[in-house]
Design a protein around this motif. Structure first.
Motif, mmCIF file in Angstrom:
data_model
loop_
_atom_site.group_PDB
_atom_site.id
_atom_site.type_symbol
_atom_site.label_atom_id
_atom_site.label_comp_id
_atom_site.label_asym_id
_atom_site.label_seq_id
_atom_site.Cartn_x
_atom_site.Cartn_y
_atom_site.Cartn_z
ATOM 1 N N LEU A 1 1.137 -1.254 0.338
ATOM 2 C CA LEU A 1 -0.335 -0.043 0.101
ATOM 3 C C LEU A 1 0.532 1.367 0.145
ATOM 4 C CD1 LEU A 1 -2.907 -1.169 2.443
ATOM 5 C CD2 LEU A 1 -3.066 -1.337 0.268
ATOM 6 N N VAL A 2 2.189 1.382 1.096
ATOM 7 C CA VAL A 2 2.677 2.530 0.801
ATOM 8 C C VAL A 2 3.764 2.615 -0.354
ATOM 9 C CG1 VAL A 2 4.841 3.321 1.532
ATOM 10 C CG2 VAL A 2 3.175 1.922 3.720
ATOM 11 N N LYS A 3 4.381 1.670 -0.996
ATOM 12 C CA LYS A 3 4.346 1.329 -3.026
ATOM 13 C C LYS A 3 3.786 2.107 -3.238
ATOM 14 C CE LYS A 3 6.685 -1.242 -5.442
ATOM 15 N NZ LYS A 3 7.752 -2.855 -6.309
ATOM 16 N N ALA A 4 1.952 1.616 -3.439
ATOM 17 C CA ALA A 4 1.147 2.204 -4.339
ATOM 18 C C ALA A 4 0.877 3.431 -4.368
ATOM 19 C CB ALA A 4 0.088 1.311 -4.080
ATOM 20 N N GLY A 5 1.150 3.978 -3.335
ATOM 21 C CA GLY A 5 1.014 5.604 -2.840
ATOM 22 C C GLY A 5 0.084 5.859 -2.013
ATOM 23 N N TRP A 6 -0.505 4.713 -1.462
ATOM 24 C CA TRP A 6 -2.546 5.169 -1.248
ATOM 25 C C TRP A 6 -2.313 4.631 0.420
ATOM 26 C CZ3 TRP A 6 -4.442 -0.253 -4.627
ATOM 27 C CH2 TRP A 6 -4.074 0.568 -5.775
ATOM 28 N N LEU A 7 -0.996 5.047 1.004
ATOM 29 C CA LEU A 7 -0.945 5.333 2.909
ATOM 30 C C LEU A 7 0.702 5.401 2.952
ATOM 31 C CD1 LEU A 7 -1.531 3.532 5.420
ATOM 32 C CD2 LEU A 7 -0.647 1.413 4.943
ATOM 33 N N TRP B 1 -0.527 5.735 10.343
ATOM 34 C CA TRP B 1 -0.816 5.600 9.337
ATOM 35 C C TRP B 1 -1.641 6.597 8.906
ATOM 36 C CZ3 TRP B 1 -1.144 -0.134 8.364
ATOM 37 C CH2 TRP B 1 0.009 -1.144 9.364
ATOM 38 N N THR B 2 -1.644 6.947 7.654
ATOM 39 C CA THR B 2 -2.514 8.026 6.730
ATOM 40 C C THR B 2 -3.032 7.538 5.956
ATOM 41 O OG1 THR B 2 -1.952 9.631 8.137
ATOM 42 C CG2 THR B 2 -2.486 10.671 6.183
ATOM 43 N N ILE B 3 -3.813 7.567 4.917
ATOM 44 C CA ILE B 3 -4.760 7.152 3.790
ATOM 45 C C ILE B 3 -4.691 8.619 2.615
ATOM 46 C CG2 ILE B 3 -7.467 7.723 4.439
ATOM 47 C CD1 ILE B 3 -7.652 5.285 2.204
ATOM 48 N N THR B 4 -3.730 7.973 1.870
ATOM 49 C CA THR B 4 -3.590 9.454 0.953
ATOM 50 C C THR B 4 -5.577 9.943 0.266
ATOM 51 O OG1 THR B 4 -2.919 7.886 -0.674
ATOM 52 C CG2 THR B 4 -1.293 9.057 0.377
ATOM 53 N N GLU B 5 -4.854 10.150 -0.543
ATOM 54 C CA GLU B 5 -6.207 10.983 -1.578
ATOM 55 C C GLU B 5 -6.448 9.508 -2.424
ATOM 56 O OE1 GLU B 5 -6.355 14.608 -3.321
ATOM 57 O OE2 GLU B 5 -6.589 15.957 -1.102
ATOM 58 N N ASP B 6 -4.657 9.085 -3.334
ATOM 59 C CA ASP B 6 -4.858 8.036 -3.841
ATOM 60 C C ASP B 6 -5.997 6.540 -3.053
ATOM 61 O OD1 ASP B 6 -4.656 9.275 -6.597
ATOM 62 O OD2 ASP B 6 -2.651 8.861 -6.298
#
Length: 309
Positions: free
Chosen positions: A71-77, A84-89
């Motif tokens: 999830l981090v690698k995808a830019g989603w977390l 932990w913070t969720i991104t807009e994506d």
């Protein structure tokens, strides 16, 4: 419920994003341990996944913790010290890939979220009925298994924080107010006696100390590389850190081959009190992606933080 461990893990990863999105809607916040507890409550472990590994960690929990790196690698977390913070994506991904299969495929392939997908809005509360019903007593809401798990984590962490604060305060006050011991008046020497040697006036500055555990271990999947008989075993000497009396940090240095590793900080040679990522009591594993060579791990018991270099 999905059938394989991989399918279950992908479904839990999607659930992690849903839990974090709900937190954005409500304005609340959950630490990493609470997010994982909620995800595993909504997608329970199978019997095989519930099997405890040598470190006392369920197989499914370890698999999920490691998989969150995707999830981090995808830019989603984003994983930070505060949680932990969720991104807009990440929020948009829950809409763009609504089912478990499309979500897993996009995550593994690195598929970007389509630009035209909007951030999911908070659900609208149902309107109140036009006619007021007679007031009725509400039964106390039942706590879900996830809420119970989150409450347990929170209470355990709070209890430890309170205990540490109660122990630290009197020690700090004593150190700060410490005065030199009163000098005992020397008997007057006869006038004919030789002069006494001059008294030393310089004092060595005191080092401020804090209550520390009896032992601190780095228990992970590389303990055998350190020479221990098995991994995830905080009881062995090879896994123990050494306390530096000057900076009050526990330290260990070791040569590790290149690779990805996972570990926790365990106190007093057992799993009764252990800290994972973000200093969370009984939280998710720390992750170490190492290029090979000497690595030094430092643990600060005052903050439960670690540094790696």
């Amino acid at each position: 419920m999905a059938k394989s461990i991989a399918d279950n893990t992908d479904l839990r990863l999607k659930t992690v994003l849903h839990v974090l999105t709900e937190g954005v809607w409500s304005g609340g916040s959950l630490n990493a341990g609470e997010v994982l507890a909620e995800a595993t409550a909504r997608v329970p472990f199978s019997d095989h996944e519930a099997t405890l590994l040598s470190g006392g960690i369920p197989r499914g929990h370890k698999t999920l913790t490691s998989a969150t790196a995707k999830l981090v690698k995808a830019g989603w977390l984003v994983k930070g010290r505060s949680g932990w913070t969720i991104t807009e994506d990440g929020m948009r991904a829950t809409v763009a890939f609504p089912d478990a299969d499309s979500f897993a495929t996009a995550l593994d392939a690195g598929t970007p979220v389509p630009a035209d997908v909007a951030i999911p809005p908070a659900p609208v509360a149902a309107p109140a009925p036009a006619v007021k019903a007679a007031p009725a007593k509400k039964a106390p809401a039942k706590r879900t298994p996830a809420k119970k798990a989150a409450d347990a984590v929170g209470k355990a962490a709070k209890a430890i924080e309170d205990a540490i604060e109660d122990a630290v305060e009197p020690v700090v006050k004593a150190v700060r107010s410490r005065k030199a011991a009163p000098k005992t008046a020397a008997k007057a020497a006869p006038k004919t006696a030789a002069k006494a040697a001059p008294k030393a006036t310089a004092e060595t500055p005191a080092v401020e100390t804090f209550p520390q555990p009896e032992a601190v271990a780095v228990a992970g999947d590389f303990n055998t590389i350190l020479g221990a008989p098995e991994n995830w075993a905080p009881q062995y000497d090879e896994a123990q850190l050494t306390l530096d009396a000057l900076d009050q940090l526990w330290k260990i240095s070791a040569d590790l081959p290149a690779g990805s590793y996972a570990f926790k900080i365990a106190l007093n040679r057992s799993w009764d009190e252990n800290y994972g990522a973000f200093g969370t009591f009984d939280g998710p594993n720390h992750e170490l992606h190492h290029d090979g060579g000497t690595v030094t791990i430092r643990y600060d018991h005052r903050t439960r933080d670690i540094t790696i270099n």
